[in-house]
Design a protein around this motif. Structure first.
Motif, PDB file in Angstrom:
ATOM      1  N   ALA A  73       0.743  -1.226  -0.099  1.00 23.21           N
ATOM      2  CA  ALA A  73       0.029   0.071  -0.137  1.00 23.21           C
ATOM      3  C   ALA A  73       0.853   1.281   0.123  1.00 23.21           C
ATOM      4  CB  ALA A  73      -1.068  -0.051   1.162  1.00 23.21           C
ATOM      5  N   ILE A  74       1.850   1.210   0.803  1.00 26.38           N
ATOM      6  CA  ILE A  74       2.693   2.373   1.063  1.00 26.38           C
ATOM      7  C   ILE A  74       3.378   2.659  -0.580  1.00 26.38           C
ATOM      8  CG2 ILE A  74       4.795   3.391   1.840  1.00 26.38           C
ATOM      9  CD1 ILE A  74       3.914   2.131   4.628  1.00 26.38           C
ATOM     10  N   ARG A  75       4.230   1.554  -1.134  1.00 26.40           N
ATOM     11  CA  ARG A  75       4.802   1.700  -2.265  1.00 26.40           C
ATOM     12  C   ARG A  75       3.698   2.354  -3.346  1.00 26.40           C
ATOM     13  NH1 ARG A  75       5.356  -3.499  -4.468  1.00 26.40           N
ATOM     14  NH2 ARG A  75       3.827  -2.993  -5.955  1.00 26.40           N
ATOM     15  N   ARG A  76       2.441   1.705  -3.453  1.00 28.19           N
ATOM     16  CA  ARG A  76       1.495   2.048  -4.549  1.00 28.19           C
ATOM     17  C   ARG A  76       1.307   3.831  -4.158  1.00 28.19           C
ATOM     18  NH1 ARG A  76      -1.779  -3.231  -4.992  1.00 28.19           N
ATOM     19  NH2 ARG A  76      -0.061  -4.397  -6.316  1.00 28.19           N
ATOM     20  N   PHE A  77       0.824   3.982  -2.756  1.00 30.02           N
ATOM     21  CA  PHE A  77       0.754   5.325  -2.574  1.00 30.02           C
ATOM     22  C   PHE A  77       1.813   6.306  -2.936  1.00 30.02           C
ATOM     23  CE2 PHE A  77       1.412   8.735   1.058  1.00 30.02           C
ATOM     24  CZ  PHE A  77       0.227   9.354   0.460  1.00 30.02           C
ATOM     25  N   THR A  78       3.094   5.844  -2.722  1.00 29.09           N
ATOM     26  CA  THR A  78       4.264   6.753  -3.037  1.00 29.09           C
ATOM     27  C   THR A  78       4.297   6.910  -4.613  1.00 29.09           C
ATOM     28  OG1 THR A  78       5.802   4.999  -2.990  1.00 29.09           O
ATOM     29  CG2 THR A  78       5.488   6.573  -1.142  1.00 29.09           C
ATOM     30  N   GLU A  79       3.932   5.721  -5.382  1.00 28.89           N
ATOM     31  CA  GLU A  79       4.080   5.637  -6.869  1.00 28.89           C
ATOM     32  C   GLU A  79       2.942   6.671  -7.338  1.00 28.89           C
ATOM     33  OE1 GLU A  79       3.732   1.562  -7.811  1.00 28.89           O
ATOM     34  OE2 GLU A  79       5.794   1.440  -7.474  1.00 28.89           O
ATOM     35  N   ARG A  80       1.690   6.674  -6.841  1.00 25.15           N
ATOM     36  CA  ARG A  80       0.575   7.412  -7.284  1.00 25.15           C
ATOM     37  C   ARG A  80       1.244   9.003  -6.965  1.00 25.15           C
ATOM     38  NH1 ARG A  80      -2.852   3.454  -4.994  1.00 25.15           N
ATOM     39  NH2 ARG A  80      -2.986   4.511  -3.207  1.00 25.15           N
ATOM     40  N   TRP A  81       1.564   9.242  -5.958  1.00 28.27           N
ATOM     41  CA  TRP A  81       2.111  10.666  -5.669  1.00 28.27           C
ATOM     42  C   TRP A  81       3.161  11.156  -6.656  1.00 28.27           C
ATOM     43  CZ3 TRP A  81       0.039  13.504  -1.642  1.00 28.27           C
ATOM     44  CH2 TRP A  81       0.534  15.093  -1.334  1.00 28.27           C
ATOM     45  N   ARG A  82       4.149  10.286  -6.686  1.00 30.07           N
ATOM     46  CA  ARG A  82       5.100  10.564  -7.789  1.00 30.07           C
ATOM     47  C   ARG A  82       4.517  10.800  -9.203  1.00 30.07           C
ATOM     48  NH1 ARG A  82       8.112   6.165  -7.747  1.00 30.07           N
ATOM     49  NH2 ARG A  82       8.898   6.645  -5.604  1.00 30.07           N
ATOM     50  N   LYS A  83       3.406  10.020  -9.626  1.00 27.86           N
ATOM     51  CA  LYS A  83       3.127  10.268 -10.984  1.00 27.86           C
ATOM     52  C   LYS A  83       2.169  11.451 -10.981  1.00 27.86           C
ATOM     53  CE  LYS A  83      -0.253   7.968 -14.241  1.00 27.86           C
ATOM     54  NZ  LYS A  83      -0.946   6.778 -14.278  1.00 27.86           N
ATOM     55  N   GLU A  84       1.435  11.927  -9.784  1.00 23.55           N
ATOM     56  CA  GLU A  84       0.681  13.059  -9.883  1.00 23.55           C
ATOM     57  C   GLU A  84       1.646  14.355  -9.588  1.00 23.55           C
ATOM     58  OE1 GLU A  84      -2.484  15.728  -9.741  1.00 23.55           O
ATOM     59  OE2 GLU A  84      -2.500  13.583  -9.991  1.00 23.55           O
ATOM     60  N   TYR A  85       2.601  14.455  -8.928  1.00 21.83           N
ATOM     61  CA  TYR A  85       3.535  15.720  -8.607  1.00 21.83           C
ATOM     62  C   TYR A  85       4.798  15.490  -9.045  1.00 21.83           C
ATOM     63  CZ  TYR A  85      -0.209  16.903  -5.416  1.00 21.83           C
ATOM     64  OH  TYR A  85      -1.337  17.353  -5.091  1.00 21.83           O
ATOM     65  N   LYS A  86       5.163  14.707  -9.912  1.00 24.23           N
ATOM     66  CA  LYS A  86       6.571  14.385 -10.732  1.00 24.23           C
ATOM     67  C   LYS A  86       7.641  14.277  -9.501  1.00 24.23           C
ATOM     68  CE  LYS A  86       4.378  14.642 -14.464  1.00 24.23           C
ATOM     69  NZ  LYS A  86       3.167  13.850 -14.244  1.00 24.23           N
ATOM     70  N   LYS A  87       7.341  14.120  -8.203  1.00 23.53           N
ATOM     71  CA  LYS A  87       8.462  13.991  -7.211  1.00 23.53           C
ATOM     72  C   LYS A  87       7.851  13.143  -6.172  1.00 23.53           C
ATOM     73  CE  LYS A  87       7.159  18.164  -4.695  1.00 23.53           C
ATOM     74  NZ  LYS A  87       7.835  19.216  -3.879  1.00 23.53           N
ATOM     75  N   THR A  88       8.822  12.333  -5.464  1.00 22.54           N
ATOM     76  CA  THR A  88       8.163  11.523  -4.327  1.00 22.54           C
ATOM     77  C   THR A  88       7.864  12.245  -3.023  1.00 22.54           C
ATOM     78  OG1 THR A  88       8.684   9.448  -3.375  1.00 22.54           O
ATOM     79  CG2 THR A  88      10.410  10.823  -3.601  1.00 22.54           C
ATOM     80  N   ILE A  89       6.979  11.739  -2.363  1.00 27.53           N
ATOM     81  CA  ILE A  89       6.577  12.235  -1.084  1.00 27.53           C
ATOM     82  C   ILE A  89       7.536  11.644  -0.074  1.00 27.53           C
ATOM     83  CG2 ILE A  89       4.665  10.515  -0.616  1.00 27.53           C
ATOM     84  CD1 ILE A  89       3.172  12.890   0.676  1.00 27.53           C
ATOM     85  N   ARG A  90       8.431  12.451   0.804  1.00 30.36           N
ATOM     86  CA  ARG A  90       8.902  12.102   2.037  1.00 30.36           C
ATOM     87  C   ARG A  90       8.249  11.717   3.056  1.00 30.36           C
ATOM     88  NH1 ARG A  90      12.335  15.829   4.858  1.00 30.36           N
ATOM     89  NH2 ARG A  90      13.738  14.291   4.988  1.00 30.36           N
ATOM     90  N   HIS A  91       8.615  10.444   3.659  1.00 31.74           N
ATOM     91  CA  HIS A  91       7.683   9.764   4.504  1.00 31.74           C
ATOM     92  C   HIS A  91       8.598   9.127   5.614  1.00 31.74           C
ATOM     93  CE1 HIS A  91       8.297   6.797   1.327  1.00 31.74           C
ATOM     94  NE2 HIS A  91       8.120   5.879   2.396  1.00 31.74           N
ATOM     95  N   TRP A  92       8.026   8.818   6.763  1.00 24.30           N
ATOM     96  CA  TRP A  92       8.661   8.039   7.791  1.00 24.30           C
ATOM     97  C   TRP A  92       7.379   7.366   8.387  1.00 24.30           C
ATOM     98  CZ3 TRP A  92       7.946   6.478  12.696  1.00 24.30           C
ATOM     99  CH2 TRP A  92       9.051   5.582  13.194  1.00 24.30           C
ATOM    100  N   LEU A  93       6.983   6.114   8.042  1.00 27.40           N
ATOM    101  CA  LEU A  93       5.757   5.366   8.359  1.00 27.40           C
ATOM    102  C   LEU A  93       6.213   4.112   9.156  1.00 27.40           C
ATOM    103  CD1 LEU A  93       4.086   5.968   5.201  1.00 27.40           C
ATOM    104  CD2 LEU A  93       3.697   7.073   7.019  1.00 27.40           C
ATOM    105  N   VAL A  94       5.429   3.899  10.154  1.00 24.00           N
ATOM    106  CA  VAL A  94       5.482   2.673  11.001  1.00 24.00           C
ATOM    107  C   VAL A  94       4.213   1.897  11.263  1.00 24.00           C
ATOM    108  CG1 VAL A  94       5.313   3.841  13.284  1.00 24.00           C
ATOM    109  CG2 VAL A  94       6.440   1.684  13.192  1.00 24.00           C
ATOM    110  N   THR A  95       4.130   0.632  11.089  1.00 22.37           N
ATOM    111  CA  THR A  95       3.030  -0.027  11.259  1.00 22.37           C
ATOM    112  C   THR A  95       2.744  -0.505  12.686  1.00 22.37           C
ATOM    113  OG1 THR A  95       4.186  -2.339  11.136  1.00 22.37           O
ATOM    114  CG2 THR A  95       3.585  -1.276   9.238  1.00 22.37           C
ATOM    115  N   GLU A  96       1.151  -1.023  12.874  1.00 27.39           N
ATOM    116  CA  GLU A  96       0.639  -1.074  14.169  1.00 27.39           C
ATOM    117  C   GLU A  96      -0.530  -1.972  13.777  1.00 27.39           C
ATOM    118  OE1 GLU A  96      -1.321   0.311  18.414  1.00 27.39           O
ATOM    119  OE2 GLU A  96      -1.379   1.700  16.350  1.00 27.39           O
ATOM    120  N   LEU A  97      -0.500  -2.928  14.936  1.00 28.51           N
ATOM    121  CA  LEU A  97      -1.713  -3.574  14.921  1.00 28.51           C
ATOM    122  C   LEU A  97      -2.942  -3.074  15.706  1.00 28.51           C
ATOM    123  CD1 LEU A  97      -1.140  -7.410  14.849  1.00 28.51           C
ATOM    124  CD2 LEU A  97      -2.010  -6.070  13.037  1.00 28.51           C
ATOM    125  N   GLY A  98      -4.210  -3.055  15.297  1.00 27.69           N
ATOM    126  CA  GLY A  98      -5.017  -2.361  16.239  1.00 27.69           C
ATOM    127  C   GLY A  98      -5.295  -3.120  17.521  1.00 27.69           C
TER     128      GLY A  98
END
Length: 170
Positions: A73-98
């Motif tokens: 999901a994160i990879r696809r999100f960053t790819e869509r962002w890159r496609k829209e804005y012609k640059k990647t979105i800087r991010h730091w994300l961590v997973t958690e179980l509810g």
């Protein structure tokens, strides 16, 4: 001469605490320089979660499957962002179980952008929550998930997904 060199395992509580402290410092230094960080919580709705899990198939199970869902999901999100804005979105994300009701995997973290409204449009996997501002308390909150031990899911280990160069100036 040194007969042995201690190397961290990366899995025990002490190694995870050390990793969390290192990220704490790096993220705090980064937000001092880059003021456009946004705190986000990204979730999955049932339909999108099932769709990604069907793609994964029987290759993975258990907690590895949950983290793989997030990675895709994160990879696809960053790819869509890159496609829209012609640059990647800087991010730091961590997973958690509810821990309540669904026990569904979700993601906490920071994204650096001025396009706040576009995050929800481009995420597409479920609801998101965007915090008002980012400070050291925010960073403490998200970094705690690096070494969180959940009583119901003792074997679960969160994963960090990050852009290159976070905290580079430190």
């Amino acid at each position: 001469r040194v007969l042995s060199v201690p190397v961290g395992c990366g899995k025990c509580v002490e190694c995870r605490k050390q990793k969390a402290r290192q990220w704490q410092v790096r993220l705090e230094e980064d937000i001092r320089v880059n003021k456009n960080a946004k705190f986000v919580t990204l979730t999955f709705n049932e339909r999108e979660l099932n769709k990604i899990e069907r793609e994964i198939g029987k290759q993975l199970d258990g907690y590895e499957r949950d983290n793989e869902v997030c990675r895709i999901a994160i990879r696809r999100f960053t790819e869509r962002w890159r496609k829209e804005y012609k640059k990647t979105i800087r991010h730091w994300l961590v997973t958690e179980l509810g821990s309540k009701n669904t026990e569904r995997v979700h993601i906490h973290g920071l994204v650096w952008t001025d396009e706040e409204k576009e995050i929800e449009t481009i995420w597409k996997y479920g609801k998101i929550w965007i915090g008002e501002y980012v400070n050291s308390k925010t960073i403490s909150y998200i970094v705690k998930y690096v070494n969180k031990v959940d009583k119901a899911h003792k074997e679960y280990t969160s994963r960090i997904y990050t852009s290159k160069g976070i905290g580079r100036n430190y």
